[in-house]
Enzyme design. Structure first.
Site, short mmCIF file in Angstrom:
data_model
loop_
_atom_site.label_atom_id
_atom_site.label_comp_id
_atom_site.label_asym_id
_atom_site.label_seq_id
_atom_site.Cartn_x
_atom_site.Cartn_y
_atom_site.Cartn_z
N ARG A 27 6.29 -10.32 0.29
CA ARG A 27 5.51 -9.46 -0.60
C ARG A 27 4.07 -9.33 -0.14
O ARG A 27 3.36 -8.45 -0.58
CB ARG A 27 5.56 -10.00 -2.04
CG ARG A 27 6.93 -9.90 -2.66
CD ARG A 27 6.93 -10.49 -4.04
NE ARG A 27 6.16 -9.69 -4.98
CZ ARG A 27 6.66 -8.70 -5.71
NH1 ARG A 27 7.92 -8.40 -5.61
NH2 ARG A 27 5.91 -8.02 -6.54
N ASN A 128 0.26 -11.26 -11.43
CA ASN A 128 0.33 -10.16 -10.46
C ASN A 128 -0.17 -8.91 -11.14
O ASN A 128 0.20 -8.64 -12.29
CB ASN A 128 1.78 -9.89 -10.02
CG ASN A 128 2.28 -10.94 -9.06
OD1 ASN A 128 1.53 -11.81 -8.64
ND2 ASN A 128 3.56 -10.86 -8.73
N GLU A 530 7.06 8.84 10.87
CA GLU A 530 7.57 7.51 10.54
C GLU A 530 7.46 6.58 11.74
O GLU A 530 7.11 5.40 11.60
CB GLU A 530 9.02 7.61 10.05
CG GLU A 530 9.75 6.30 9.87
CD GLU A 530 9.07 5.31 8.93
OE1 GLU A 530 8.14 5.67 8.20
OE2 GLU A 530 9.47 4.12 8.97
N GLU A 537 1.93 -0.38 11.88
CA GLU A 537 1.92 -1.48 10.90
C GLU A 537 2.32 -2.83 11.49
O GLU A 537 1.86 -3.85 11.03
CB GLU A 537 2.72 -1.15 9.64
CG GLU A 537 4.21 -1.16 9.76
CD GLU A 537 4.92 -0.85 8.43
OE1 GLU A 537 4.46 -1.27 7.37
OE2 GLU A 537 5.96 -0.18 8.49
N LYS A 654 4.95 -5.99 0.79
CA LYS A 654 6.22 -5.26 0.74
C LYS A 654 6.24 -4.29 -0.43
O LYS A 654 6.74 -3.18 -0.31
CB LYS A 654 7.37 -6.27 0.63
CG LYS A 654 8.75 -5.64 0.62
CD LYS A 654 9.08 -5.03 1.97
CE LYS A 654 10.41 -4.34 2.02
NZ LYS A 654 10.50 -3.42 3.16
#
Ligand code: M6R
Length: 659
Positions: A27, A128, A530, A537, A654
């Site tokens: 995450r 969170n 993409e 990344e 994520k």
């Protein structure tokens, strides 16, 4: 982003919390911490609510950085140290909460890591999301003498709880009183030394799931963290709260109404959330793509010869009446949507407006109730995408969610849902979920085309109805796309099974470059966007995608000797044009790579290319889906060559649950 884990029951909670945090690592986070309360384990789950053998002291350990820093700290200062000699009497920590933080308020430091405590150290909170009214709450609390030890928004919650408890009311009333004061997005877990054995939860806009283990209750911000213990999950919805006790859970709304919740069974297997012999999740997930596509075809494309069966609630006439389709998504999911725009317009003759969700939600789109909003998301929790969905719903626009996590907010709030069936995707870089989104979108385009074509034929026969005009070549595109999808799993297998998929010279060249450009036209442009995201990344190389025809309008100025440019060449009618653009790059001494089927470079026209990534044969409209695993592997191999953390790229998470 960020992860919450909690457990209360009969076993030692610390190993369980650390395992849970490790399962939530994808995450994205920059610090981690745990808060523990002692109980007496090993002799039944009631032990934690019996006479305590140790003082009910909240023990906290937190550290900036990766989990191993927290683990080192726990080895150096075991939690038992804080219990002043009670450790010999069988006391273990049986209630605990843990957290991985991604900085929003205050930098990633030990003190800003969660959990946060009140002034008396009787309450610990993990959170969170973002508390938007944190400034006014903080000022208020400071004026009443509270001392803050962090710069976070979260700490106000601990102090508010301290005040609410000081009035003498129990934790239940205090909890409801505090959540009513919070504005923003939050998934919260808290514990208090005044009621050891309980974990208190609340959710608004950030995901939180509860599971019952064999010997206690668990909470997590994501299902994979619960998979080792249970497949039955209770999903908290907005404005819902809960108290977890070792032997039971009670759910209630922010208004204090008691709720009866029914658990949902998660079809995911634990192995799907493990690396299974691969060095990292990303490579494993790329290799799962053939199985994912097969699963989708089995679910949505029965062999009846009647085309896709998506189980959507809308008939031919409804599809024929659609004025426009909006695609709303973020990141990779948006790129899948961009590809779908080309399919839907060409195959189904339906105008598509494409927007990244962060723009869509803020730009006053001219929506009509005769439109359909297609909302695409792997996690189903992305804040911008969810806001886009809610905007459409508020304006009465029908919504269709294309989602991977069946228990997610977007799955729940969309009028209709198509699941992408990719299983848990752990690596931050989306690979198998992207391919799954493309397949579902292609099937949707085929279904819409079929509905509109059938309606057009019927209307022509009756005369006088709303005419639907399909592009002249829509029939050919439809057939080719359909044929391409059915052989796609085998084609991906063939690609991934090759001894050398990517020429090592390309990997070496890209790995040593500062800038890389991807170009393409039509479907290939969508694939290029993409591919560039994937490279940037995980390798941190500056990668940019351009519509091939745009190069001459500015980007050509960036091409110098040796600059790598990757041209995607899967569309027969566009190959010559994109090759011509690559030629312009070559003339400026760039280093040019092509990606496409063998026949795209069969003529002398392509002899100037420096390297080529060949994909197996497949009908044209489906070829960009096959280019995806090749371009994902390229990014993966360049990342490995540069030694970056493939699964957990820096600064990224994520699931992006903040705006
Ligand atoms: O869960 P979602 O599909 O809504 O996520 C959207 C993006 O955050 C996500 O696709 C992101 O761009 C990935 N890291 C790309 O690999």
């Amino acid at each position: 982003m960020c992860g919450i884990i909690g457990y209360t029951g009969a076993r030692a909670t610390l190993p369980l919390l650390l395992e849970g945090l490790a399962r939530l690592e994808y995450r994205g986070y920059d610090s981690a911490g745990v808060a523990l309360l002692p109980g007496r384990g090993g002799d039944g789950i009631l032990a934690t609510r019996q006479v305590m053998m140790a003082p009910a002291t909240i023990v906290v350990r937190k550290a900036a950085g990766r989990l191993d820093r927290l683990q080192q700290l726990l080895r150096k200062h075991p939690p038992e140290q804080d219990l002043n000699g009670f450790t010999g009497s069988g006391v273990i920590f049986t209630t605990g909460i843990g957290h991985t933080r991604w900085a929003t308020h205050g930098p990633p430091t030990d003190s800003n890591a969660h959990p946060h405590l009140d002034c008396r150290r009787r309450v610990a909170v993990v959170h969170n999301g973002i508390i938007e009214n944190t400034l006014s709450l903080r000022e208020e609390l400071l004026s009443r003498g509270h001392r803050f030890t962090s710069e976070t928004d979260t700490e106000v919650i601990a102090h508010l709880l301290e005040e609410a408890l000081a009035t003498g009311q129990g934790m239940y009333c205090a909890w409801l009183q505090v959540v009513a004061r919070l504005k923003g997005a939050f998934a919260l877990a808290a514990l208090t030394a005044d009621a050891p054995g309980s974990i208190w939860l609340a959710r608004f806009s950030s995901p939180l799931v509860v599971g019952r283990g064999a010997d206690g209750w668990l909470v997590a911000s994501d299902i994979p963290a619960l998979l080792p213990y249970t497949r039955e999950v209770y999903v908290l919805q907005d404005r819902e709260a809960a108290e977890l006790l070792p032997d039971q859970a009670r759910f209630f709304s922010f208004n204090g109404e008691s709720l009866t919740k029914v658990p949902q069974t998660v079809a995911w297997e634990l192995e799907q959330a493990e690396k299974g012999g691969f060095p990292d999740f990303m490579l494993k997930e790329i290799h799962e793509e053939p199985a994912v596509v097969r699963r989708l075809l089995t679910r949505y494309y029965p062999a009846t010869g009647d085309g896709p069966d998506l189980g959507l609630p809308w008939g031919d006439g409804w599809w024929a009446q659609r004025r426009k389709l909006w695609i709303v998504a973020s990141g990779t999911a948006a790129h899948a949507g961009l590809m779908a725009k080309y399919w839907l317009e060409r195959v189904a003759g339906l105008p598509v407006e494409f927007d990244v969700a962060s723009e869509f939600r803020t730009r006053e789109p001219l929506l009509s109730q005769r439109d359909l909003a297609l909302v695409i998301s792997q996690s189903g929790e992305t804040a911008d995408t969810l806001a886009g969905l809610r905007l459409c719903r508020a304006r009465g626009v029908p919504t269709l969610g294309i989602v991977n996590v069946p228990t997610s907010s977007i799955a729940r709030e969309s009028a209709a849902v198509l699941l992408t069936e990719a299983g848990p995707e752990i690596a931050v870089a989306s690979t198998k979920a992207y391919v799954a989104q493309l397949v579902v979108l292609a099937l949707l385009a085929l279904r819409v085309a079929q509905a509109r074509a059938r309606h057009a034929a019927g209307v022509a026969a009756e005369a006088g109805g709303t005419p639907v005009v399909l592009p002249e070549d829509s029939g050919t595109w439809r057939q080719q796309l359909e044929r391409g999808l059915t052989v796609l799993p085998t084609a991906i297998e063939e690609l991934l099974g090759r001894q050398v998929v990517i020429d090592p010279r390309i990997v070496e060249k890209l790995a040593s470059s500062e800038h890389v450009f991807y170009i393409g036209r039509g479907l290939d442009y969508a694939a290029a966007v993409e591919a560039a995201l994937k490279l940037k990344e995980i390798t941190y190389i500056h990668a940019e995608a351009y519509a091939a025809g745009e190069l001459k309008h500015g980007p050509l100025a960036l091409i110098g000797p040796g600059t790598p440019v990757v041209g995607i060449l899967t569309q027969d009618e566009l190959i010559s044009r994109t090759l011509a653009n690559l030629h312009e790059v070559k003339a400026r001494h760039g280093w040019v790579v092509g990606v496409g089927p063998q026949h795209a470079v069969a003529s002398d026209e392509a002899a100037f290319l420096d390297a080529y990534i060949q994909i197996p044969p497949l009908p044209g409209p489906a070829r960009p889906v096959l280019a995806a695993p090749a371009l994902q592997l390229l990014a993966y191999m360049v990342a490995r060559a540069r030694g970056t953390d493939v699964d957990r790229p820096r600064n990224l998470a994520k699931s992006v649950t903040v705006e």
